[in-house]
Write a protein that holds these residues in place. Structure first.
Motif, PDB file in Angstrom:
ATOM      1  N   GLY A 174       0.813   5.219   8.032  1.00 62.67           N
ATOM      2  CA  GLY A 174       2.101   4.605   7.751  1.00 62.67           C
ATOM      3  C   GLY A 174       2.728   4.015   9.005  1.00 62.67           C
ATOM      4  N   GLN A 175       2.641   4.735  10.121  1.00 59.40           N
ATOM      5  CA  GLN A 175       3.169   4.202  11.381  1.00 59.40           C
ATOM      6  C   GLN A 175       2.325   3.038  11.878  1.00 59.40           C
ATOM      7  OE1 GLN A 175       6.052   4.993  12.958  1.00 59.40           O
ATOM      8  NE2 GLN A 175       6.446   6.201  11.122  1.00 59.40           N
ATOM      9  N   ALA A 176       1.012   3.098  11.655  1.00 60.58           N
ATOM     10  CA  ALA A 176       0.173   1.946  11.999  1.00 60.58           C
ATOM     11  C   ALA A 176       0.632   0.711  11.245  1.00 60.58           C
ATOM     12  CB  ALA A 176      -1.300   2.258  11.681  1.00 60.58           C
ATOM     13  N   ASN A 177       0.956   0.879   9.961  1.00 57.31           N
ATOM     14  CA  ASN A 177       1.458  -0.248   9.181  1.00 57.31           C
ATOM     15  C   ASN A 177       2.751  -0.798   9.764  1.00 57.31           C
ATOM     16  OD1 ASN A 177      -0.620  -0.034   7.326  1.00 57.31           O
ATOM     17  ND2 ASN A 177       0.557   1.146   5.852  1.00 57.31           N
ATOM     18  N   VAL A 178       3.662   0.100  10.115  1.00 55.29           N
ATOM     19  CA  VAL A 178       4.969  -0.324  10.637  1.00 55.29           C
ATOM     20  C   VAL A 178       4.791  -1.173  11.884  1.00 55.29           C
ATOM     21  CG1 VAL A 178       7.061   0.496  11.781  1.00 55.29           C
ATOM     22  CG2 VAL A 178       6.322   1.553   9.638  1.00 55.29           C
ATOM     23  N   PHE A 179       4.056  -0.655  12.865  1.00 60.51           N
ATOM     24  CA  PHE A 179       3.968  -1.352  14.151  1.00 60.51           C
ATOM     25  C   PHE A 179       3.013  -2.538  14.114  1.00 60.51           C
ATOM     26  CE2 PHE A 179       5.703   2.755  15.538  1.00 60.51           C
ATOM     27  CZ  PHE A 179       6.769   2.301  16.303  1.00 60.51           C
ATOM     28  N   PHE A 180       1.991  -2.481  13.261  1.00 60.92           N
ATOM     29  CA  PHE A 180       1.020  -3.577  13.181  1.00 60.92           C
ATOM     30  C   PHE A 180       1.531  -4.723  12.319  1.00 60.92           C
ATOM     31  CE2 PHE A 180      -3.068  -5.280  11.312  1.00 60.92           C
ATOM     32  CZ  PHE A 180      -3.519  -5.882  12.478  1.00 60.92           C
ATOM     33  N   ARG A 181       2.304  -4.395  11.271  1.00 59.33           N
ATOM     34  CA  ARG A 181       2.680  -5.420  10.302  1.00 59.33           C
ATOM     35  C   ARG A 181       4.161  -5.795  10.314  1.00 59.33           C
ATOM     36  NH1 ARG A 181      -1.388  -8.510   8.092  1.00 59.33           N
ATOM     37  NH2 ARG A 181      -3.239  -7.189   7.846  1.00 59.33           N
ATOM     38  N   TYR A 182       5.033  -4.820  10.505  1.00 61.00           N
ATOM     39  CA  TYR A 182       6.438  -5.043  10.184  1.00 61.00           C
ATOM     40  C   TYR A 182       7.395  -5.042  11.359  1.00 61.00           C
ATOM     41  CZ  TYR A 182       4.779  -3.907   5.478  1.00 61.00           C
ATOM     42  OH  TYR A 182       4.106  -3.882   4.296  1.00 61.00           O
ATOM     43  N   PHE A 183       7.068  -4.322  12.422  1.00 63.83           N
ATOM     44  CA  PHE A 183       8.050  -4.153  13.491  1.00 63.83           C
ATOM     45  C   PHE A 183       8.370  -5.510  14.122  1.00 63.83           C
ATOM     46  CE2 PHE A 183       9.897  -2.223  17.331  1.00 63.83           C
ATOM     47  CZ  PHE A 183      10.651  -1.230  16.723  1.00 63.83           C
ATOM     48  N   PRO A 184       9.636  -5.787  14.393  1.00 61.25           N
ATOM     49  CA  PRO A 184      10.008  -7.127  14.891  1.00 61.25           C
ATOM     50  C   PRO A 184       9.328  -7.497  16.206  1.00 61.25           C
ATOM     51  CG  PRO A 184      11.952  -5.937  14.142  1.00 61.25           C
ATOM     52  CD  PRO A 184      10.817  -4.957  14.126  1.00 61.25           C
ATOM     53  N   GLN A 185       9.102  -6.510  17.072  1.00 58.20           N
ATOM     54  CA  GLN A 185       8.425  -6.792  18.334  1.00 58.20           C
ATOM     55  C   GLN A 185       6.979  -6.284  18.269  1.00 58.20           C
ATOM     56  OE1 GLN A 185      11.492  -4.863  18.589  1.00 58.20           O
ATOM     57  NE2 GLN A 185      12.544  -6.846  18.502  1.00 58.20           N
ATOM     58  N   TRP A 225      -4.663   5.284   0.450  1.00 50.34           N
ATOM     59  CA  TRP A 225      -4.446   4.996   1.866  1.00 50.34           C
ATOM     60  C   TRP A 225      -5.699   4.397   2.496  1.00 50.34           C
ATOM     61  CZ3 TRP A 225       0.011   4.857   4.414  1.00 50.34           C
ATOM     62  CH2 TRP A 225       1.117   5.490   3.838  1.00 50.34           C
ATOM     63  N   VAL A 226      -6.827   5.041   2.290  1.00 45.81           N
ATOM     64  CA  VAL A 226      -8.050   4.583   2.954  1.00 45.81           C
ATOM     65  C   VAL A 226      -8.453   3.191   2.479  1.00 45.81           C
ATOM     66  CG1 VAL A 226     -10.481   5.100   3.372  1.00 45.81           C
ATOM     67  CG2 VAL A 226      -8.814   6.961   3.308  1.00 45.81           C
ATOM     68  N   ARG A 227      -8.260   2.901   1.211  1.00 44.88           N
ATOM     69  CA  ARG A 227      -8.655   1.584   0.696  1.00 44.88           C
ATOM     70  C   ARG A 227      -7.864   0.456   1.341  1.00 44.88           C
ATOM     71  NH1 ARG A 227      -5.381  -0.974  -3.147  1.00 44.88           N
ATOM     72  NH2 ARG A 227      -7.136  -2.051  -4.072  1.00 44.88           N
ATOM     73  N   SER A 228      -6.683   0.771   1.895  1.00 41.40           N
ATOM     74  CA  SER A 228      -5.834  -0.257   2.516  1.00 41.40           C
ATOM     75  C   SER A 228      -5.994  -0.291   4.030  1.00 41.40           C
ATOM     76  CB  SER A 228      -4.374  -0.026   2.142  1.00 41.40           C
ATOM     77  OG  SER A 228      -3.908   1.224   2.616  1.00 41.40           O
ATOM     78  N   HIS A 229      -7.152   0.153   4.522  1.00 44.51           N
ATOM     79  CA  HIS A 229      -7.376   0.240   5.969  1.00 44.51           C
ATOM     80  C   HIS A 229      -7.220  -1.107   6.654  1.00 44.51           C
ATOM     81  CE1 HIS A 229     -11.460  -1.552   5.801  1.00 44.51           C
ATOM     82  NE2 HIS A 229     -11.504  -1.000   4.601  1.00 44.51           N
ATOM     83  N   ASP A 230      -7.639  -2.203   5.998  1.00 45.35           N
ATOM     84  CA  ASP A 230      -7.525  -3.528   6.610  1.00 45.35           C
ATOM     85  C   ASP A 230      -6.068  -3.883   6.886  1.00 45.35           C
ATOM     86  OD1 ASP A 230     -10.177  -4.196   6.888  1.00 45.35           O
ATOM     87  OD2 ASP A 230     -10.317  -5.218   4.952  1.00 45.35           O
ATOM     88  N   TRP A 231      -5.186  -3.524   5.949  1.00 42.43           N
ATOM     89  CA  TRP A 231      -3.771  -3.837   6.116  1.00 42.43           C
ATOM     90  C   TRP A 231      -3.205  -3.133   7.351  1.00 42.43           C
ATOM     91  CZ3 TRP A 231      -0.733  -7.484   4.575  1.00 42.43           C
ATOM     92  CH2 TRP A 231       0.658  -7.346   4.680  1.00 42.43           C
ATOM     93  N   SER A 232      -3.774  -1.983   7.685  1.00 44.19           N
ATOM     94  CA  SER A 232      -3.331  -1.224   8.853  1.00 44.19           C
ATOM     95  C   SER A 232      -4.060  -1.641  10.130  1.00 44.19           C
ATOM     96  CB  SER A 232      -3.571   0.271   8.620  1.00 44.19           C
ATOM     97  OG  SER A 232      -3.027   0.686   7.387  1.00 44.19           O
ATOM     98  N   GLY A 233      -5.030  -2.532   9.992  1.00 46.08           N
ATOM     99  CA  GLY A 233      -5.811  -2.960  11.157  1.00 46.08           C
ATOM    100  C   GLY A 233      -6.799  -1.919  11.628  1.00 46.08           C
ATOM    101  N   VAL A 234      -7.290  -1.087  10.712  1.00 44.94           N
ATOM    102  CA  VAL A 234      -8.199   0.006  11.060  1.00 44.94           C
ATOM    103  C   VAL A 234      -9.566  -0.256  10.425  1.00 44.94           C
ATOM    104  CG1 VAL A 234      -8.618   2.490  10.946  1.00 44.94           C
ATOM    105  CG2 VAL A 234      -6.280   1.628  11.195  1.00 44.94           C
ATOM    106  N   SER A 235     -10.607  -0.207  11.235  1.00 45.07           N
ATOM    107  CA  SER A 235     -11.957  -0.465  10.749  1.00 45.07           C
ATOM    108  C   SER A 235     -12.591   0.800  10.177  1.00 45.07           C
ATOM    109  CB  SER A 235     -12.831  -0.993  11.894  1.00 45.07           C
ATOM    110  OG  SER A 235     -14.197  -1.061  11.505  1.00 45.07           O
ATOM    111  N   ILE A 236     -13.424   0.617   9.151  1.00 43.20           N
ATOM    112  CA  ILE A 236     -14.245   1.729   8.654  1.00 43.20           C
ATOM    113  C   ILE A 236     -15.725   1.454   8.931  1.00 43.20           C
ATOM    114  CG2 ILE A 236     -12.580   2.461   6.913  1.00 43.20           C
ATOM    115  CD1 ILE A 236     -14.323   1.023   4.816  1.00 43.20           C
ATOM    116  N   GLU A 237     -15.991   0.538   9.861  1.00 38.68           N
ATOM    117  CA  GLU A 237     -17.367   0.234  10.229  1.00 38.68           C
ATOM    118  C   GLU A 237     -18.058   1.490  10.755  1.00 38.68           C
ATOM    119  OE1 GLU A 237     -19.894  -2.791  13.163  1.00 38.68           O
ATOM    120  OE2 GLU A 237     -17.706  -2.923  13.038  1.00 38.68           O
TER     121      GLU A 237
END
Length: 220
Positions: free
Chosen positions: A109-120, A164-176
């Motif tokens: 959830g925090q990865a989503n915030v800072f990767f996608r939504y945070f203004p800076q 959560w895991v299925r949305s890994h791309d949205w969080s910028g996290v690889s499952i490679e």
């Protein structure tokens, strides 16, 4: 009849998937974050924390349950499914459920915030939460190399982690390289109940306006 108050988020999808898997009749109430419907006095009577999902069991004296993990346990106990009754089996499911609730959900959830939504663009927090999410995925992968599902048999533990895991791309996290985790994702994706539950409610297109709305909510 169950009233489900939800939105198109991983936590919301946990409950819609569970209801579909358990074949419980329910009424869907989609809440709008943009209109802050989760903060209305009516909804706060159901969930004082003003978050989704929440349910009201109309067949049990209009009993309200909030927090997605608590809802999953309630539904499993209500039906006698997806949660073993023996002490060890039940404990194993709850351990992996709490792993998601206390680990994957907050970190991703925090990865989503800072990767996608945070203004800076703050690279330090982005790296921190993406790396920790990946580490937690690796824990799942090791476990899934030992068992078909997280607690051995399919359970609410799998239902909790999958959205959560299925949305890994949205969080910028690889499952490679996480072959066991990828196998598990495919297994859940093939389940008809998961396919029905994961699209409820309909996700709005995430355009620039929606992103700006999410950003504004972060700094209020």
């Amino acid at each position: 009849m169950i009233d489900l108050y939800t939105a198109a988020t991983p936590n919301g999808h946990k409950v819609s998937i569970a209801l579909e898997e358990l074949q419980l009749p329910y009424s869907l109430h989609a809440l709008s974050f943009e209109r802050k419907e989760q903060k209305t006095p009516e909804f706060l009577k159901i969930n004082p924390n003003g978050r989704i999902p929440a349910i009201v069991d109309r067949d049990n004296g209009d009993f309200a349950v909030f927090e997605s993990g608590a809802i999953l346990i309630y539904l499993a106990e209500l039906t006698g499914q997806l949660l073993p009754q023996d002490l060890k089996g039940r404990s194993l499911v709850l351990q992996w459920l709490m792993f998601q609730m206390g680990g994957i959900g907050p970190m991703q959830g925090q990865a989503n915030v800072f990767f996608r939504y945070f203004p800076q663009k703050l690279q330090g927090p982005i790296d921190r939460y993406q790396h920790e999410t990946r580490r937690l995925y690796e824990v799942l992968d090791r476990r899934l190399g030992e068992a078909e599902y997280l607690a051995g048999d399919y359970s609410i533990a799998d239902i909790a982690s999958y959205p959560w895991v299925r949305s890994h791309d949205w969080s910028g996290v690889s499952i490679e390289g996480l072959e066991h985790l990828q196998r598990w994702i495919g297994a859940l994706e093939s389940r008809p109940a998961v396919q029905r539950g994961i699209v409820l409610p309909r996700r709005e297109v995430l355009d620039d306006t929606a992103v700006k709305t999410a950003q504004s909510m972060l700094i209020q």
